[in-house]
Scaffold this motif. Structure first.
Motif, PDB file in Angstrom:
ATOM      1  N   PRO A 187       0.839  -1.202   0.000  1.00 44.44           N
ATOM      2  CA  PRO A 187       0.000   0.000   0.000  1.00 44.44           C
ATOM      3  C   PRO A 187       0.875   1.253   0.000  1.00 44.44           C
ATOM      4  N   PHE A 188       0.373   2.307  -0.607  1.00 44.39           N
ATOM      5  CA  PHE A 188       1.166   3.530  -0.692  1.00 44.39           C
ATOM      6  C   PHE A 188       0.275   4.751  -0.616  1.00 44.39           C
ATOM      7  N   MET A 189       0.876   5.844  -0.179  1.00 42.21           N
ATOM      8  CA  MET A 189       0.158   7.103  -0.003  1.00 42.21           C
ATOM      9  C   MET A 189       0.556   8.083  -1.093  1.00 42.21           C
ATOM     10  N   VAL A 190      -0.434   8.781  -1.638  1.00 43.73           N
ATOM     11  CA  VAL A 190      -0.204   9.880  -2.583  1.00 43.73           C
ATOM     12  C   VAL A 190      -0.458  11.174  -1.814  1.00 43.73           C
ATOM     13  N   ARG A 191       0.496  12.111  -1.889  1.00 49.04           N
ATOM     14  CA  ARG A 191       0.384  13.339  -1.110  1.00 49.04           C
ATOM     15  C   ARG A 191       0.628  14.569  -1.982  1.00 49.04           C
ATOM     16  N   ASN A 192      -0.138  15.601  -1.717  1.00 48.72           N
ATOM     17  CA  ASN A 192       0.113  16.924  -2.265  1.00 48.72           C
ATOM     18  C   ASN A 192      -0.651  17.916  -1.401  1.00 48.72           C
ATOM     19  N   PRO A 193       0.037  18.708  -0.563  1.00 43.69           N
ATOM     20  CA  PRO A 193      -0.657  19.617   0.354  1.00 43.69           C
ATOM     21  C   PRO A 193      -1.472  20.693  -0.354  1.00 43.69           C
ATOM     22  N   GLU A 194      -1.198  20.921  -1.640  1.00 46.50           N
ATOM     23  CA  GLU A 194      -1.951  21.921  -2.392  1.00 46.50           C
ATOM     24  C   GLU A 194      -3.115  21.305  -3.164  1.00 46.50           C
ATOM     25  N   GLY A 195      -3.350  20.013  -2.966  1.00 45.65           N
ATOM     26  CA  GLY A 195      -4.412  19.321  -3.680  1.00 45.65           C
ATOM     27  C   GLY A 195      -3.826  18.353  -4.690  1.00 45.65           C
ATOM     28  N   ILE A 196      -4.202  17.088  -4.609  1.00 48.79           N
ATOM     29  CA  ILE A 196      -3.623  16.059  -5.469  1.00 48.79           C
ATOM     30  C   ILE A 196      -4.096  16.237  -6.904  1.00 48.79           C
ATOM     31  N   LYS A 197      -3.130  16.219  -7.829  1.00 48.12           N
ATOM     32  CA  LYS A 197      -3.407  16.298  -9.263  1.00 48.12           C
ATOM     33  C   LYS A 197      -3.256  14.904  -9.881  1.00 48.12           C
ATOM     34  N   CYS A 198      -3.757  14.753 -11.094  1.00 51.10           N
ATOM     35  CA  CYS A 198      -3.659  13.459 -11.770  1.00 51.10           C
ATOM     36  C   CYS A 198      -2.207  12.986 -11.863  1.00 51.10           C
ATOM     37  N   GLU A 199      -1.292  13.895 -12.163  1.00 47.63           N
ATOM     38  CA  GLU A 199       0.100  13.499 -12.321  1.00 47.63           C
ATOM     39  C   GLU A 199       0.685  12.956 -11.021  1.00 47.63           C
ATOM     40  N   ASP A 200       0.169  13.404  -9.877  1.00 48.25           N
ATOM     41  CA  ASP A 200       0.633  12.867  -8.596  1.00 48.25           C
ATOM     42  C   ASP A 200       0.283  11.383  -8.486  1.00 48.25           C
ATOM     43  N   ILE A 201      -0.901  11.019  -8.966  1.00 48.45           N
ATOM     44  CA  ILE A 201      -1.321   9.612  -8.955  1.00 48.45           C
ATOM     45  C   ILE A 201      -0.440   8.794  -9.882  1.00 48.45           C
TER      46      ILE A 201
END
Length: 283
Positions: A187-201
């Motif tokens: 399992p893994f976490m996707v993070r972006n404090p400014e709001g997750i974008k598609c590219e983060d995924i």
């Protein structure tokens, strides 16, 4: 197949929770049209005189910035210079920021997965071609729109669309659809404090499955899975140019998926904790 049941959270006579994914009016009554997802991408990554610049920034632009000079500096005889653009610049010639997506506030409670809408690029497709051609074993720079005939690379503006509405700052991907070995091993976490974008995924999925598998992990699997993973590893290695150069790499997590290496979207996990990622074969 993992199926999410929409219902309500209840407690039995002993007081223990028997929760299932609750229904919510947000997803049903306020569907985000495709034009708004795309409008955010155009705002975040506008095309200025043929130069794609990144314009996302939580900070305001200093008032003494020479905006016209910055416009003019993007192109020169040496080539394009998108790095000269100051993120967050506002101008009447630029696409406005869509008002639907609010910048997440630190320490504010996040919506539950079932209370969010997924970007169309990330929605799980039960059947047929997906809107995104994403081979998990290949760098996300290779992403294309989901059409086998043309294979058009996905634009930067579409890569940077919001992953969800409303914005999330954390997404926990903790299950693989149809995987008989439970729980999910990595399992893994996707993070972006400014709001997750598609590219983060895309980047998080790729990076997670690029990791090497230890011998102890490998020998913990059923023998039939070991054989399948070894076949997938050899097939991947034979397709790489470094195989001929004598470089030998180890088994990676992507080999665990066999030939089910195409990303087919996400769904809220029925255990009310995280997201299920679905994969499949090339359509």
């Amino acid at each position: 197949m993992i199926i999410a049941c929409l219902g309500s959270s209840k407690r039995n006579a002993s007081g223990s929770s028997t929760s299932s994914v609750p229904a919510t009016e947000l997803v049903v009554n306020d569907r985000v049209p495709l034009t708004e997802w795309k409008a955010y991408g155009y705002y975040a990554c506008p095309n200025i005189d043929g130069v794609m610049v990144r314009n996302l920034s939580p900070w305001p632009v200093p008032p003494d910035v020479d905006i016209q000079g910055m416009f003019d500096s993007l192109c020169s005889v040496e080539g394009d210079h998108p790095e000269r653009w100051i993120s967050g610049t506002q101008h009447t010639a630029l696409p406005p920021r869509p008002t639907r997506w609010k910048v997440p506030k630190p320490h504010e409670p996040l919506p539950f997965p079932w209370e969010c809408q997924l970007n169309p690029f990330l929605e799980h497709q039960l059947f047929g071609p997906t809107s995104l051609w994403f081979d998990i074993g290949q760098d996300p720079s290779m992403l294309c729109y989901g059409t086998v005939e043309t294979m058009i690379p996905i634009s930067r503006a579409d890569r940077i669309q919001p992953a969800t509405y409303p914005f999330l700052t954390h997404m926990f991907i903790n299950a693989i659809g149809d995987d008989p070995i439970q729980p999910f091993l990595w399992p893994f976490m996707v993070r972006n404090p400014e709001g997750i974008k598609c590219e983060d995924i895309y980047n998080a999925v790729y990076e997670n499955f690029q990791q090497y598998v230890s011998q102890s992990e490998y020998y913990d699997w059923p023998q039939v899975r070991q054989i399948q993973v070894t076949k997938a590893y050899r097939a991947r290695l034979s397709s790489r140019s470094n195989h001929n150069s004598g470089f030998v790499e180890g088994i990676q997590r992507v080999d665990y998926l066999g030939d089910n290496i195409m990303f087919r979207g996400l769904e809220p996990n029925p255990n009310i904790d995280g997201w299920v990622m679905f994969v499949g074969r090339t359509w």
